[in-house]
Enzyme design. Structure first.
Site, PDB file in Angstrom:
ATOM      1  N   GLU A 216     -64.692 -29.127 -75.903  1.00 39.82           N
ATOM      2  CA  GLU A 216     -63.388 -29.639 -76.304  1.00 39.82           C
ATOM      3  C   GLU A 216     -63.457 -30.887 -77.174  1.00 39.82           C
ATOM      4  OE1 GLU A 216     -60.441 -28.287 -75.861  1.00 39.82           O
ATOM      5  OE2 GLU A 216     -61.214 -26.581 -74.725  1.00 39.82           O
TER       6      GLU A 216
ATOM      7  N   SER B  83     -39.545  -2.036 -19.586  1.00 41.58           N
ATOM      8  CA  SER B  83     -40.119  -2.440 -18.299  1.00 41.58           C
ATOM      9  C   SER B  83     -40.784  -3.807 -18.347  1.00 41.58           C
ATOM     10  CB  SER B  83     -41.127  -1.393 -17.832  1.00 41.58           C
ATOM     11  OG  SER B  83     -40.488  -0.155 -17.608  1.00 41.58           O
TER      12      SER B  83
END
Length: 815
Positions: free
Chosen positions: A110, A482
């Site tokens: 860069e 149950s």
């Protein structure tokens, strides 16, 4: 005369020779004047532009205290990232913590002269300006400082105005900040694809590792992303990404950052790229979403940008175990279902290249669902299926075809027939072979919490969060079946019942006058009646007739009030005898808090999830720690909890959940199966003294799971699978007897009911007062008839107020 002529003759040619020089000089002067005027004009224009533009430049002083947008992150109790929310995924990293190799890779590609120039590369700037003037593609002369100016304050449009602002901002940044500060901002701000901003976030997103641990090859790959994050994404464009990586490695060598030998080694390194599916440390999407909602309600949209870190009570290992156990249980159920057919049919070309593209397009519309993967069939017959997925050839034979035999039959209808072009689902078996399957329609829920303080250790709200974001743990109101009976039995203990109270498992009959509609005769799940039996055996065998008789004796309104002690809503459990069979409505989280009361000795605990919230710098903003159970939160007597533990332990030893102790090979586990009418919902509610876990399975639109599906067969295996991981290394923990209970003949009793006290028996062939058969009423301590108290009318089946309600109640009783 001759001499004058001679002089004249000599002078004329000289004059002629001087004229071109004279005109050239005048031309140069004119050109110089024009150039000077032009330069002056440019300087004036630039000066005016600067005078106009400079005051309009944004204030860059805030960059001296750089605070970028940081996402909301959610962690487990052991520090594993389980969720992240925010547009920008970023890990703010100081420049001194960024490894040298990462900085050098970026500088190499860069801005190699970053530390020597003043912020602007003039030659590059001129080249970019001429390219832009000629409408050509920019050659990319931006320095790192210029990129910071653009990325933080400006757009990316390519105009002279924007470039002017960029240059001016660059000068301001270079004047205000040091080179290291500028580079730090760049390394944290730049977008690198995959929602990752900054190189620390990118290292995690692409490699699943901290930035400090990356290699030269990995750094070079990341350094290639700023130019074009999509084009050089190593996940979606691995070939292009590698080409750029190789070039950057060469640049690092050319700039003296690494040696030629290091460069060659880096070029040969095979990189392990992380996929999106394995980025998070645990499958806790429902947990993360719950936390997101909680935090957003407190901080608003700011929660997604201020870098909040939320720490939860979740145990990452248990969370993953719960996720896998629930998915396995649901997929095992799916194997027992009729094959519903391929998800889609696509036309497949004969050309190899076109075929590959067609398969990729088809699979993109049918993404993998964890280990349930999509594939496109190339050929199929009753003995073999050949399919392709992501360039991999999949062959399914023998047992792998069993789940879809009907789809391979010659008589299969067109919608279910497996043929070339069919999009199907496949899974890997434990033997590393392939089998065909299908995405389930059924849903499930799993929650585990510590009964000692209510801390949630695991929560899975459904089969797959992306498929269905409805959190069944806290949002699904279902009948408990149950699994609700223990709370009725607990109420009975307070009315003088003991584990050895004899209750008749005999038929019951309710005539039309009682039901307000048609006569009704309830049955046990297996349709059998076994006559008189002790209470503990009746619960272990989940006898419906016994539960109804117990509730009749206790009183429906008494029982309705009692269950609120466990955290249940009274209005969700109407005071009818149906309560004995779990016909009310609960959420899995409510069942967890309810069973926690038994597990912790009788205390009511509230589930909690968030332990701490910190800011981006680790400063604690919120911290919570609920109080340990004490007498102020006691829900039931310690004696009641102790005897209920004994009853629930028998269920996991010799009752409907006997597989639990047999598989886990430990006695300190307790629980109750639950199966509602027509097997619409199946449950297992169980616990160890240190961990309660609840499993529910059912359809979102209630319908039967199948005649043979029960809580013990469908939900219990999920619970056992989870507990095999959760209880690994946990010592045996059985509660000690509290004061006020005594052991007589191997059975535990309240001390006052130990020798001949308490309710000795209930019912003969039916309940007294229901059928008029003269069956004796239940007896209380001393043998006198049991006084049902002022709510006696409520113990009978109330007449429903509407035909719809009557029908609903009758349906709930049917097996």
């Amino acid at each position: 005369m001759s001499s004058e002529q001679s002089a004249g003759d000599t002078g004329t040619p000289s004059l002629l020779r001087g004229r071109p020089l004279h005109w050239a000089l005048r031309g140069l002067l004119w050109a110089g004047g024009i150039a000077a005027a032009g330069l002056a004009s440019v300087l004036i224009i630039v000066g005016v532009a600067l005078a106009v533009a400079y005051p309009n430049l944004p204030d860059v002083s805030d960059l001296s205290d750089y605070r970028p947008k940081l996402p909301l992150r959610v962690y487990s109790a052991d520090g594993v990232l389980i969720g992240e929310f925010g547009e920008e995924r970023r890990n703010l990293t100081p420049i001194n913590d960024i490894p040298k190799v990462m900085k050098e890779a970026v500088l190499a590609i860069e801005d190699a002269r970053f530390y020597s120039h003043s912020g602007v590369d003039y030659k590059g700037l001129l080249r970019a300006g001429l390219a832009n003037l000629g409408k050509a593609k920019s050659q990319g002369a931006s320095t790192i400082t210029m990129q910071v100016a653009r990325n933080v304050y400006l757009s990316s449009e390519k105009t002279f105005t924007r470039k002017l602002y960029e240059v001016l901002l660059t000068f301001k940044l270079e004047h205000l900040l040091s080179k290291d500060q500028i580079l730090e901002i760049y390394m944290n701000q730049i977008f690198l694809g995959n929602r990752a901003y900054g190189f620390a976030a990118a290292a995690d997103a692409y490699y699943g590792k901290p930035l400090k641990d990356i290699s030269i090859a990995e750094a070079a790959m990341l350094a290639g992303l700023p130019k074009a994050p999509s084009a050089y994404n190593p996940i979606t464009n691995p070939s292009r990404a590698r080409t750029r990586q190789q070039y950057i490695i060469d640049r690092m060598v050319d700039n003296g950052f690494i040696t030629a030998e290091e460069g060659e080694t880096a070029k040969k390194e095979e990189l392990k790229i992380r996929t999106a599916s394995d980025r998070l440390g645990s499958h806790a999407e429902y947990v993360a979403e719950t936390v997101r909602q909680l935090v957003h309600s407190q901080y608003g949209d700011e929660a997604y940008t201020r870098g909040l870190n939320v720490f939860t009570t979740i145990n990452a290992v248990q969370q993953e175990a719960a996720y896998k156990a629930l998915r396995k249980g649901i997929m095992d159920y799916e194997k027992r279902q009729i094959y519903r057919g391929p998800e889609e049919f696509v036309e497949l070309p004969e050309s190899a290249k076109e075929l590959e593209d067609a398969i990729d397009d088809a699979l993109s519309d049918h993404p993998d669902n964890g280990d349930v993967m999509s594939a496109v069939v190339l050929e199929a017959n009753p003995k073999k299926i050949v399919a392709m997925r992501q360039g991999e050839r999949v062959e399914i034979v023998a047992e792998g075809l069993r789940p879809a035999r009907s789809g391979l039959s010659d008589k299969a209808p067109p919608k279910t027939k497996i043929r070339r072009g069919a999009v199907i689902r496949v899974m890997k078996t434990p033997k590393n072979t392939w089998e065909i399957t299908q995405l389930p329609e059924v849903e499930g829920a799993f929650v585990a919490l510590d009964p000692r303080d209510g801390a949630i250790h695991a929560m899975v709200g459904g089969f797959d969060f992306n498929k269905n974001k409805f959190n069944h743990v806290v949002q699904a109101w279902r009948q408990p079946g149950s699994g609700f009976k223990p709370f009725i039995y607990s109420a009975a203990l307070e009315k003088g019942f003991t584990p050895t109270t004899v209750i008749n498992d005999a038929p019951l009959f309710f005539d039309a006058g009682v039901t307000g509609g048609q006569p009704w005769e309830p049955k046990n799940y297996d349709g059998k009646f076994e006559g008189p039996m002790p209470l503990h055996t009746a619960l272990a065998k989940s006898k419906n007739m016994v539960s109804i008789r117990i509730l009749q004796a206790v009183g429906t309104q008494n029982a309705q009030e009692w269950v609120t002690r466990f955290g249940f809503d009274a209005e969700k459990h109407p005071a009818y005898l149906t309560m004995a069979l779990g016909a009310g409505s609960v959420t899995p989280m409510q069942m967890a808090t309810g069973y926690a009361v038994f597990a912790n000795g009788g205390y009511r605990v509230n589930p909690w999830l968030v332990t701490k919230i910190t800011d981006q710098k680790g400063k604690t903003l919120v911290e919570s720690q609920p109080p340990l159970p004490n007498e102020s939160v006691r829900a039931i007597d310690a004696r009641n909890a102790f005897i209920m533990n004994r009853l629930l332990q028998e269920i996991t030893r010799a009752g409907t959940a006997a597989k639990a102790q047999a598989t886990l090979k430990r006695p300190d586990i307790y629980g109750k199966t639950g199966t509602t009418n027509d097997s619409v919902d199946t449950w297992f509610n169980g616990y160890h003294p240190s961990l309660v876990a609840i499993v529910w399975v059912g359809y979102d639109q209630p319908k039967s799971l199948g005649d043979r599906e029960t809580g013990g067969g469908l939900s219990l295996p999920v619970w056992i699978n989870f507990m095999e991981t959760a209880l690994k290394g946990v010592p045996i923990m059985e509660p000690s007897a509290p004061e006020g209970v005594v052991n007589v003949g191997g059975e535990w009793y309240y001390e006052e009911y130990a020798r001949g006290g308490g309710v000795s028996n209930v019912g003969g062939t039916s309940l007294d007062g229901i059928t008029g058969t003269g069956a004796p009423p239940p007896t209380q301590p001393g043998g006198t008839p049991y006084d049902r108290g002022p709510d006696a009318p409520a113990t009978q089946m109330k007449s429903p107020s509407s035909p719809e309600e009557r029908k609903s109640i009758l349906d709930l009783f049917r097996n």
